[in-house]
Motif scaffolding. Structure first.
Motif, PDB file in Angstrom:
ATOM      1  N   GLU A 115       0.851  -1.195   0.000  1.00  0.00           N
ATOM      2  CA  GLU A 115       0.000   0.000   0.000  1.00  0.00           C
ATOM      3  C   GLU A 115       0.882   1.238   0.000  1.00  0.00           C
ATOM      4  O   GLU A 115       1.820   1.329   0.775  1.00  0.00           O
ATOM      5  CB  GLU A 115      -0.912   0.009   1.220  1.00  0.00           C
ATOM      6  N   GLN A 118       0.047   5.291  -0.025  1.00  0.00           N
ATOM      7  CA  GLN A 118      -1.031   6.267   0.087  1.00  0.00           C
ATOM      8  C   GLN A 118      -2.345   5.492   0.005  1.00  0.00           C
ATOM      9  O   GLN A 118      -2.550   4.560   0.746  1.00  0.00           O
ATOM     10  CB  GLN A 118      -0.886   7.344  -0.971  1.00  0.00           C
ATOM     11  N   SER A 119      -3.230   5.811  -0.899  1.00  0.00           N
ATOM     12  CA  SER A 119      -4.498   5.083  -0.991  1.00  0.00           C
ATOM     13  C   SER A 119      -4.497   4.072  -2.133  1.00  0.00           C
ATOM     14  O   SER A 119      -5.518   3.503  -2.472  1.00  0.00           O
ATOM     15  CB  SER A 119      -5.643   6.078  -1.190  1.00  0.00           C
ATOM     16  N   GLN A 120      -3.323   3.816  -2.725  1.00  0.00           N
ATOM     17  CA  GLN A 120      -3.213   2.885  -3.836  1.00  0.00           C
ATOM     18  C   GLN A 120      -2.584   1.587  -3.352  1.00  0.00           C
ATOM     19  O   GLN A 120      -1.734   1.596  -2.470  1.00  0.00           O
ATOM     20  CB  GLN A 120      -2.372   3.508  -4.950  1.00  0.00           C
TER      21      GLN A 120
END
Length: 97
Positions: free
Chosen positions: A35, A37-39
């Motif tokens: 992971e 950040q949000s990816q």
């Protein structure tokens, strides 16, 4: 058990605007998730326990990120990863000329 090569450490710089390549070892057939950040990126290791990922991710230039790598029983955190311009220079020995 999830393991990474020494090249992956906190305070590293990865090439901006290029696919993110991360690899390592774990138990055979272990699911590995990364992971940033949000990816996220997911993969499964092969019979020898080798795994790798290559994925285009998008981040702001030189913005500090945290990479979280998760396996079956272990988590690794790589802090202060930045995406920027990396340069490789070849230094030539001209003394032999």
């Amino acid at each position: 058990m999830l393991r990474l090569p020494e090249i992956f450490q906190s305070n590293m710089v990865l090439q901006y605007n290029h696919p993110v390549k991360v690899w390592g070892m774990s138990d055979p057939a272990e699911s590995v998730q990364i992971e940033i950040q949000s990816q996220s990126i997911s993969t499964v290791s092969d019979e020898q326990g080798n795994w790798k990922t290559v994925k285009m991710l998008y981040f702001d230039f030189l913005m500090s990120q945290r990479l979280l790598l998760m396996g079956k029983e272990r988590r690794s955190i790589i802090r202060n990863t930045q995406f920027g311009e990396t340069v490789t220079e070849r230094i030539l020995d001209t003394s032999a000329r």
